[in-house]
Write an enzyme that holds these catalytic residues in place. Sequence first.
Site, PDB file in Angstrom:
ATOM      1  N   SER A  65      35.756  40.085  30.923  1.00  0.00           N
ATOM      2  CA  SER A  65      36.279  38.751  30.656  1.00  0.00           C
ATOM      3  C   SER A  65      36.399  38.542  29.140  1.00  0.00           C
ATOM      4  O   SER A  65      36.954  39.382  28.442  1.00  0.00           O
ATOM      5  CB  SER A  65      35.396  37.704  31.323  1.00  0.00           C
ATOM      6  OG  SER A  65      36.038  36.441  31.348  1.00  0.00           O
ATOM      7  N   ASP A 114      43.003  38.715  40.481  1.00  0.00           N
ATOM      8  CA  ASP A 114      42.532  37.812  39.426  1.00  0.00           C
ATOM      9  C   ASP A 114      43.726  37.105  38.808  1.00  0.00           C
ATOM     10  O   ASP A 114      44.633  37.747  38.283  1.00  0.00           O
ATOM     11  CB  ASP A 114      41.791  38.634  38.368  1.00  0.00           C
ATOM     12  CG  ASP A 114      41.432  37.828  37.125  1.00  0.00           C
ATOM     13  OD1 ASP A 114      41.445  36.583  37.188  1.00  0.00           O
ATOM     14  OD2 ASP A 114      41.148  38.462  36.088  1.00  0.00           O
ATOM     15  N   HIS A 121      38.203  38.128  39.449  1.00  0.00           N
ATOM     16  CA  HIS A 121      37.659  38.043  38.091  1.00  0.00           C
ATOM     17  C   HIS A 121      36.148  37.755  38.188  1.00  0.00           C
ATOM     18  O   HIS A 121      35.767  36.643  38.577  1.00  0.00           O
ATOM     19  CB  HIS A 121      38.342  36.898  37.330  1.00  0.00           C
ATOM     20  CG  HIS A 121      38.015  36.842  35.882  1.00  0.00           C
ATOM     21  ND1 HIS A 121      38.800  37.435  34.935  1.00  0.00           N
ATOM     22  CD2 HIS A 121      36.998  36.267  35.199  1.00  0.00           C
ATOM     23  CE1 HIS A 121      38.298  37.226  33.740  1.00  0.00           C
ATOM     24  NE2 HIS A 121      37.199  36.520  33.872  1.00  0.00           N
TER      25      HIS A 121
END
Length: 494
Positions: free
Chosen positions: A185, A418, A471
Amino acid sequence: MGSSSSSSLLLFLFVLLLFPFSAPSPARSGTVVPRLPGFRGPLPFHLETGYVEVDEVNGVEFFYYFIESEGNPSEDPLLLWLTGGPMCSAFCGLVFEVGPLKFVSAKYNGSLPSLVYRPYSWTKVSNMIFLDSPVGSGFSFSKHVESYYDAGDISWSQHVYTFLVKWLVDHPKFLSNPLYIAGDSYAGKIVPIVAQEVLNGNLYDLSLGRRVRAPAVQACTVFVILSIEAEKRPLLNLQGYVIGNPVTGEKIDLNARVPFAHGMGIISDDFFKLIQRSCDGQDYQSPIDSECETCFDTFDEILSEINKYNILEPKCAPASPKPKTKGRRALKEEYLHLLKPPPTPALNCRNYAHILAYYWANTDIVRKALHIKKGTVGEWQRCNYDLPYTRDIKSSIKYHLSVTSSGYRALVYSGDHDMLIPFVGTNHWTRSLNFSVIDNWRSWHVDGQVAGYATTYSNNLTFVTVKGAGHTAVEYKNKECLAMILRWLSHKPL
């Protein structure tokens, strides 16, 4: 008093509540933790926790969890894991993604949440350090309030490099192990910057008595001067880096949401053509006129109905909300007073376990077991969004180019469901590095089933999608991602 002054004062007072600043003098040596509250019996792996002072002037100390490889600790790689956010605790990586523990997702009833062993941990194949960083994340702290206002891309990456050098000085038996910097991330933006700091540090010339920067990015970083004497600073055995669902800071990170949404059937062909025409092709984040702005407002409304972390899963209440005023609440006597208990999602939501982490980490018995310094962190938060963070490095692309062009390996992976940082954008920027394609888009398999798709480039760069993952990918596909990292670390084809 102006509104900005009032806001600063309120933030200052809030920081004082969370960080009382009565820490004892720093120590770099860690402590073995044989048992953890909530886990039945002794831990089936070697866990060490501790602090490393990364800023001696301001008394900034990073807290870490170190877990030895369950394979061959003396030879297996050493992975430093950074968690995104920014300002999220590395404990998230330990219990939700790549570590050997996970919470039992049972409805919270006021008692201590239970932990169990995770069989598909990356500690099966590597030694792992989970680092609470930057300052203010997890159990990391500073003795001076001002340091909490200075967190940003530059200071984070410099502090991580300082941590690595000092930690390896204290743990010399791991100096020869292959070193990889890893994270996902927002930390995916920081990882290649840290790798560059390591390269800069390894280019120390004793005869000149100074450090030399790698030429490709010499204007982009400010090297950290460590207190360790030059001749005692170790060369770090960096081999490369690993990033999942990564942020780069480039517009493509968010612009990719539009073609991704179209490809997934979330927006219609007509609307896709309209937003393309109105927003000058591909720059959807900077509306150039009212028509583009209207289109993008409509697009945001469409996205608000779905779970951007994984478009196939239900939309749930966030477990780490943006700052909201909450009343002080006390639980049982063994719990600390909680200022900001997060909202509770439904039990069937994936992020319900995030709530359990919040209650687990904010108990006296847990803090005693982890050897948390008293008076340093008033309340543990999964992601501390109350503190400021400066995005003072616009893009990480130049660092990817510099490190990989210098001969170091890179694994870039993305969950293909994601929508927060879509794989479409990640695939785009990896191609933009203009490396030759060695092995074009092909499937890779686990247990005879397609686990995703991969492209291998020159300069040891590999881009991988993880089928069905969100994600971040490891949280959804533990088994597949363990197979991925095992093959990659072993220099085998996926």
